[in-house]
Enzyme design. Sequence first.
Site, PDB file in Angstrom:
ATOM      1  N   LYS A 174       0.835  -1.210   0.000  1.00 18.51           N
ATOM      2  CA  LYS A 174       0.000   0.000   0.000  1.00 18.51           C
ATOM      3  C   LYS A 174       0.868   1.258   0.000  1.00 18.51           C
ATOM      4  CE  LYS A 174      -3.548   2.740   0.218  1.00 18.51           C
ATOM      5  NZ  LYS A 174      -4.529   2.965   1.257  1.00 18.51           N
ATOM      6  N   LYS A 231      -0.384  11.750   5.011  1.00 18.15           N
ATOM      7  CA  LYS A 231      -0.152  10.719   6.034  1.00 18.15           C
ATOM      8  C   LYS A 231       0.550   9.505   5.424  1.00 18.15           C
ATOM      9  CE  LYS A 231      -2.533   7.192   6.860  1.00 18.15           C
ATOM     10  NZ  LYS A 231      -3.621   6.215   6.975  1.00 18.15           N
TER      11      LYS A 231
END
Lengths: 295, 295
Positions: free
Chosen positions: B170, B238
């Site tokens: 990811k 983030k």
Amino acid sequence: MANIGFIGLGIMGMPMAGHLIAAGHQLFVSSRSARAAEAVALGATACDGNAAIARAADIIITMVPDTPEVEQVLFGADGVAEGLSPGKLVIDMSSISPLATKDFAARIAALGADYVDAPVSGGEVGAKAATLTIMAGGGDAAFARALPLFEAMGKNITHVGGSGAGQTAKVANQIIVALNIAAVGEALLFAAKAGADPAKVREALLGGFASSRVLEVHGERMLKRSFTPGFRIDLHHKDLALALSGANALGLPLPQTAFCQQLLNSARGNGEGGLDHSAIVRQLERLAGHSLGDE
Amino acid sequence: MANIGFIGLGIMGMPMAGHLIAAGHQLFVSSRSARAAEAVALGATACDGNAAIARAADIIITMVPDTPEVEQVLFGADGVAEGLSPGKLVIDMSSISPLATKDFAARIAALGADYVDAPVSGGEVGAKAATLTIMAGGGDAAFARALPLFEAMGKNITHVGGSGAGQTAKVANQIIVALNIAAVGEALLFAAKAGADPAKVREALLGGFASSRVLEVHGERMLKRSFTPGFRIDLHHKDLALALSGANALGLPLPQTAFCQQLLNSARGNGEGGLDHSAIVRQLERLAGHSLGDE
């Protein structure tokens, strides 16, 4: 069918010329070209130099390495301009400076002739298969006149805009391809260094928003350590130099392109200018002290 | 059909939970969740907190914002760990630190339970349509047990490797997406500043090696000035912070990712953290003093 002069019988130019002959056009090439005999064997007619080509042909295509070569071929001694007459059309399919292209087009227009810039992408494979992507800049009538020739050599043909727009699109293309290669390199190195199998990670990413032609093609080359070009680092270095000199002239910051060109410099400094551009990953590996695979 | 606890009924989690209920599973949610009533109306059973969920369910799915929230939900007061017993399975579908994930998996394993990290990409649209890309890390048996649940929520499901490999994939995904967005931004700005129509340039490039999902989707958003998320700058910020903190821990240089995170910082500094991540181009436009379009 048209009378076409073809200047630049290189790795790309020779198969492109071949497709034009196969489509029934009469081609004129320079007898001074190292590969003139090869083109003549396909059906081309040899002329004594570039001015003679421009006299014999109605449309003159150039396909040479860089901006100075185009300038030399068009405006140097025995250049196309010497043989040009009003109503003829010059099509430059080389990948060169967008800014210089606007100047060349104006100088050709001053001779009463039209000019289309039409750089290609797709490499030797695309040139041989007549599947080149062609990005064209120039007037509507000139583009319409060039289109049947483009259709003999390519598949995705776009009239991007006026003079220089084709070269601008090609530069934009090369910026994206180089940065996408470098992005895939960083991502796969992160995956490998974090202990995952980068091949599995690439596979997982192909279905989502990270998917790209570069992740498919160049990502696989990085993992298989298959750096036979393809498209050489040296040429991509030239293309990003065009991007940066254009950006300098325009007062435009291209920070990521500038960094990526330094990776291409690294490749050349390490004697890898002849490798495929997917070898950008090797420079990231040098920084990381970690390789995606053995060779 | 399984007894499944679902913790994190947010924008992503609620439609994912809905698909599991629709597939016939018995879902347990926390009565303390703001959206518990909504899930109960779909057929879920409310439990008094997360430890109670872990006692009631055989498989516990977490879908929360970041690493600290996963740690809190699993190991904090009234956490999943309190209610866990041997043979159960924890599936974390949040996008969090790959390194912390390895630690969490080890702590869950010490309680006799299995752990699969399975972050997703595809956003709210993918969650609603059950077309999420799911990247999973963990043992073979645990993955096989989770797979039918993944199939109810997603389409491209890859078992990338052991614990943490899903989160690693990811992060790699988010690196590529962010850098591809920034690459398209630089290329279209070059085109516009050089006087070409960036929309025509994008069109010309979609057929060749520069083509990507990002050029299709985010390139269009940049040109249409359509910055409604999609995927918010704040979240991508983030994710690149996860990439860089991981890279710091691993001693791995990610120079382009670091620069791109500074562009995301720029977006936040300019109050644009809530915009779609294609608004990375707006920070390049600030540097350039030139915009691709009016808003």
